[in-house]
Design an enzyme around this catalytic site. Structure first.
Site, PDB file in Angstrom:
ATOM      1  N   ASP A  25       3.659 138.298  -1.850  1.00  0.00           N
ATOM      2  CA  ASP A  25       4.744 138.319  -2.828  1.00  0.00           C
ATOM      3  C   ASP A  25       6.034 138.003  -2.059  1.00  0.00           C
ATOM      4  O   ASP A  25       6.380 138.725  -1.111  1.00  0.00           O
ATOM      5  CB  ASP A  25       4.810 139.710  -3.473  1.00  0.00           C
ATOM      6  CG  ASP A  25       5.953 139.803  -4.476  1.00  0.00           C
ATOM      7  OD1 ASP A  25       6.815 138.895  -4.512  1.00  0.00           O
ATOM      8  OD2 ASP A  25       5.991 140.808  -5.215  1.00  0.00           O
ATOM      9  N   ASP A  28      20.553 121.615 -14.786  1.00  0.00           N
ATOM     10  CA  ASP A  28      19.481 120.966 -14.039  1.00  0.00           C
ATOM     11  C   ASP A  28      19.984 119.732 -13.295  1.00  0.00           C
ATOM     12  O   ASP A  28      19.555 119.468 -12.173  1.00  0.00           O
ATOM     13  CB  ASP A  28      18.349 120.560 -15.004  1.00  0.00           C
ATOM     14  CG  ASP A  28      17.186 119.911 -14.265  1.00  0.00           C
ATOM     15  OD1 ASP A  28      16.737 120.488 -13.259  1.00  0.00           O
ATOM     16  OD2 ASP A  28      16.730 118.827 -14.687  1.00  0.00           O
ATOM     17  N   HIS A  61      23.170 117.512  -8.854  1.00  0.00           N
ATOM     18  CA  HIS A  61      22.972 116.115  -8.426  1.00  0.00           C
ATOM     19  C   HIS A  61      24.167 115.218  -8.790  1.00  0.00           C
ATOM     20  O   HIS A  61      24.690 114.487  -7.951  1.00  0.00           O
ATOM     21  CB  HIS A  61      21.727 115.529  -9.090  1.00  0.00           C
ATOM     22  CG  HIS A  61      20.453 116.237  -8.741  1.00  0.00           C
ATOM     23  ND1 HIS A  61      20.143 116.635  -7.464  1.00  0.00           N
ATOM     24  CD2 HIS A  61      19.392 116.605  -9.498  1.00  0.00           C
ATOM     25  CE1 HIS A  61      18.951 117.205  -7.456  1.00  0.00           C
ATOM     26  NE2 HIS A  61      18.481 117.213  -8.683  1.00  0.00           N
TER      27      HIS A  61
HETATM   28  P1  NDP Z   1       6.819 125.870  -9.732  1.00  0.00           P
HETATM   29  O1  NDP Z   1       6.941 126.836 -10.840  1.00  0.00           O
HETATM   30  O2  NDP Z   1       5.875 124.729  -9.839  1.00  0.00           O
HETATM   31  O3  NDP Z   1       6.458 126.641  -8.386  1.00  0.00           O
HETATM   32  C1  NDP Z   1       7.045 127.874  -8.031  1.00  0.00           C
HETATM   33  C2  NDP Z   1       6.100 128.553  -7.094  1.00  0.00           C
HETATM   34  O4  NDP Z   1       6.655 129.816  -6.729  1.00  0.00           O
HETATM   35  C3  NDP Z   1       4.737 128.845  -7.721  1.00  0.00           C
HETATM   36  O5  NDP Z   1       3.772 128.479  -6.782  1.00  0.00           O
HETATM   37  C4  NDP Z   1       4.788 130.354  -7.957  1.00  0.00           C
HETATM   38  O6  NDP Z   1       3.544 130.960  -7.855  1.00  0.00           O
HETATM   39  C5  NDP Z   1       5.620 130.773  -6.778  1.00  0.00           C
HETATM   40  N1  NDP Z   1       6.169 132.118  -6.955  1.00  0.00           N
HETATM   41  C6  NDP Z   1       6.915 132.593  -7.979  1.00  0.00           C
HETATM   42  N2  NDP Z   1       7.250 133.875  -7.745  1.00  0.00           N
HETATM   43  C7  NDP Z   1       6.707 134.207  -6.548  1.00  0.00           C
HETATM   44  C8  NDP Z   1       6.694 135.377  -5.772  1.00  0.00           C
HETATM   45  N3  NDP Z   1       7.338 136.494  -6.149  1.00  0.00           N
HETATM   46  N4  NDP Z   1       6.016 135.344  -4.603  1.00  0.00           N
HETATM   47  C9  NDP Z   1       5.371 134.245  -4.180  1.00  0.00           C
HETATM   48  N5  NDP Z   1       5.352 133.092  -4.877  1.00  0.00           N
HETATM   49  C10 NDP Z   1       6.009 133.077  -6.045  1.00  0.00           C
HETATM   50  O7  NDP Z   1       8.305 125.356  -9.447  1.00  0.00           O
HETATM   51  P2  NDP Z   1       8.723 124.051  -8.638  1.00  0.00           P
HETATM   52  O8  NDP Z   1       7.846 123.902  -7.458  1.00  0.00           O
HETATM   53  O9  NDP Z   1       8.868 122.922  -9.582  1.00  0.00           O
HETATM   54  O10 NDP Z   1      10.207 124.426  -8.202  1.00  0.00           O
HETATM   55  C11 NDP Z   1      10.492 125.256  -7.087  1.00  0.00           C
HETATM   56  C12 NDP Z   1      11.975 125.205  -6.819  1.00  0.00           C
HETATM   57  O11 NDP Z   1      12.327 123.857  -6.512  1.00  0.00           O
HETATM   58  C13 NDP Z   1      12.835 125.620  -8.015  1.00  0.00           C
HETATM   59  O12 NDP Z   1      13.951 126.294  -7.525  1.00  0.00           O
HETATM   60  C14 NDP Z   1      13.235 124.293  -8.620  1.00  0.00           C
HETATM   61  O13 NDP Z   1      14.457 124.397  -9.296  1.00  0.00           O
HETATM   62  C15 NDP Z   1      13.353 123.426  -7.395  1.00  0.00           C
HETATM   63  N6  NDP Z   1      13.191 122.001  -7.617  1.00  0.00           N
HETATM   64  C16 NDP Z   1      12.005 121.499  -8.089  1.00  0.00           C
HETATM   65  C17 NDP Z   1      11.842 120.153  -8.255  1.00  0.00           C
HETATM   66  C18 NDP Z   1      10.561 119.575  -8.758  1.00  0.00           C
HETATM   67  O14 NDP Z   1      10.523 118.362  -9.017  1.00  0.00           O
HETATM   68  N7  NDP Z   1       9.502 120.336  -8.891  1.00  0.00           N
HETATM   69  C19 NDP Z   1      12.939 119.181  -7.934  1.00  0.00           C
HETATM   70  C20 NDP Z   1      14.140 119.815  -7.424  1.00  0.00           C
HETATM   71  C21 NDP Z   1      14.231 121.172  -7.278  1.00  0.00           C
HETATM   72  P3  NDP Z   1       2.725 131.406  -9.180  1.00  0.00           P
HETATM   73  O15 NDP Z   1       2.029 130.161  -9.603  1.00  0.00           O
HETATM   74  O16 NDP Z   1       1.845 132.463  -8.683  1.00  0.00           O
HETATM   75  O17 NDP Z   1       3.741 131.894 -10.186  1.00  0.00           O
END
Ligand code: NDP
Length: 456
Positions: free
Chosen positions: A84, A221, A226
């Site tokens: 976590d 967003d 950006h």
């Molecule tokens: P996702 O929801 O796809 O991924 C988030 C990840 O965080 C999941 O794997 C989730 O796991 C994990 N997570 C959430 N809470 C916890 C916790 N307490 N402990 C451990 N793991 C945790 O989001 P994105 O990957 O799309 O985005 C991530 C960040 O990047 C955000 O801040 C977003 O704004 C930013 N971003 C994303 C872009 C994109 O194109 N994807 C582009 C630009 C920025 P679980 O599945 O278990 O919930």
């Protein structure tokens, strides 16, 4: 250089689509060797082997063109920790080990404070770095609180607030063209430039990202980060050097010079919208409010347009229009710099020259300058366009940013005061929109956006 990267949220979309391909590109280009180690942290109950298999599948899906050898080296270097990201003991076991780490928070923004506090309490090795993805907070107050928390853990130079737009070739070429050529900078001011549009219109709709997007909306967003960053590069004074301090000092000058918006300004100079059901190409797109995971009561906007003025000698009198929308009929992702008309045309009556427009294409990346020349008939004029294709980048944008993180070069990262200032610029818009002073206009998916959308 730091050789240990710990990605919190490693099972998410960002890691799959951007970070893993970026690491592969760095490996293929010789920037990473066998000392490099990737630790993925997530909540799924996976073994190292299962994470490696998932990572290999993601690379196969998103990065098929990269050398198989580099992909293999990255996935085989990876280990996985079920943890976590807000639990101190879990976080400590992720960052423990020899030497400093780069802790990459690929997490939902709401989790950032909990993870930063856990990193503080777990104790990071001296020299470690923290990487955050935008949005940096949800408003000015939360951005200030997050910055305070970060300052308790690492010095500001060790905080990397990532905005991958800054590493895009044509975004960098905004500065390159202005500052490496004699012809542009002397006319780069309000005496010659009437308006600048910074546009990210996309035909993509929500694409299953309701979990994040519905809480953010188009303004937070895209515009707040950006597009404001691109504005900074368009409008900044020439920096003395491209060092961390010089570049970021000049960028924040631009944000500080944005004229504060009154409620009346917001009503007159901003627009917001949300898409209805429609057709884009051969796809039927449901209304945003009907997309899975969306709470229609939130009235999240999928289209945002904001006109800004800069109070400075250079820019007084020029309009800067920042716009983004989802589910639009066509993709238009560019910076369009529109020059004022010439003062006199000696070609006879009835002839008009279109204003010159310099375009920096953001996706696809290219440049074009619209000029006017003579036409085929006597005393006639005709449009002429000069186009340029910048050489392909040696690394993808995320590759450059990750390399900077590992080497500790924060020039392309957003400094804490910049992140706060960007919220200050848009706080009046957020406030007026939350009070419904600007109607949430509706537009069919596949259209040009809400009626009265200005076009180039
Ligand atoms: P996702 O929801 O796809 O991924 C988030 C990840 O965080 C999941 O794997 C989730 O796991 C994990 N997570 C959430 N809470 C916890 C916790 N307490 N402990 C451990 N793991 C945790 O989001 P994105 O990957 O799309 O985005 C991530 C960040 O990047 C955000 O801040 C977003 O704004 C930013 N971003 C994303 C872009 C994109 O194109 N994807 C582009 C630009 C920025 P679980 O599945 O278990 O919930």
């Amino acid at each position: 250089m730091i050789n240990r990267l710990v990605v919190f949220g490693a099972t998410g979309d960002l890691n799959a689509r951007y970070l893993l391909p970026a690491l592969t590109a760095l490996r293929a280009a010789g920037h990473l060797d066998d000392r490099f180690q990737l630790t993925g942290v997530g909540r799924v109950d996976w073994t190292d082997e299962e994470f490696r298999r998932w990572a290999a599948e993601q690379l196969e899906r998103h990065d098929r063109s990269s050398p198989a050898e580099a992909r293999k080296a990255i996935t085989e270097s990876a280990r996985y920790l079920r943890a976590d990201a807000t639990d101190v003991a879990d976080v400590a076991s992720a960052v423990v080990g020899d030497g400093p780490v780069a802790a990459y928070l690929a997490l939902p923004p709401a989790v950032f404070p909990g993870t930063v506090a856990a990193l503080r309490d777990a104790g990071l090795t001296k020299g470690s770095r923290i990487v955050l993805e935008k949005p940096f907070g949800e408003d000015l107050d939360s951005a200030v609180a997050l910055n305070r928390l970060l300052a308790e853990v690492v010095p500001e130079q060790a905080v990397f607030r990532v905005d991958h737009f800054l590493a895009m070739t044509t975004v960098q070429n905004v500065l390159g063209s202005r500052l490496a050529n004699r012809v542009l900078e002397p006319i780069w001011n309000s005496a010659h430039i009437a308006d600048v549009e910074i546009v990210w219109d996309e035909s993509l709709a929500l694409e299953g990202r309701a979990g994040y997007y519905d809480g953010a909306g188009a303004l937070k967003d895209m515009v707040q980060n950006h597009l404001l960053q691109v504005l900074c590069l368009v409008a900044m004074e020439p920096p003395f050097s491209l060092s961390e301090r010089d570049l970021r000092d000049r960028k924040i000058d631009v944000l500080r010079s944005v004229r504060p918006l009154t409620d009346e300004d917001v009503v007159r100079h901003t627009r917001r919208g949300r898409y209805l059901a429609g057709r884009i190409g051969d796809r039927d797109v449901p209304a945003y409010a009907d997309e899975q995971g969306v709470d229609p009561q939130r009235r999240t906007e999928t289209f945002a347009e904001v006109e800004l003025r800069l109070d400075s000698w250079r820019w007084s009198g020029t309009t800067f229009r920042l716009r983004t929308g989802k589910a639009l009929g066509r993709d238009r992702k560019e910076v369009a710099v529109r020059f004022r008309p010439v003062p006199h045309l000696p070609f006879g009556l009835g002839e008009e020259a279109e204003p010159n427009v310099l375009r920096f294409g953001l996706e696809p990346e290219n440049m074009a300058l619209a000029l006017t020349g003579v036409g085929s008939g006597a005393h006639t004029l005709a449009p002429l366009t000069l186009t340029a294709q910048p050489p392909p980048p040696d690394l993808p944008a995320y590759g450059r940013l990750l390399l900077d993180v590992l080497h500790g070069n924060a020039a392309l990262s957003i400094r804490g005061d910049e992140a706060e200032e960007a919220w200050r610029v848009l706080a009046p818009v957020m406030s007026a929109w939350s009070r419904n002073l600007v109607p949430l206009a509706e537009y069919p998916a596949g259209s040009d956006g809400p009626a009265a959308a200005r076009d180039s």
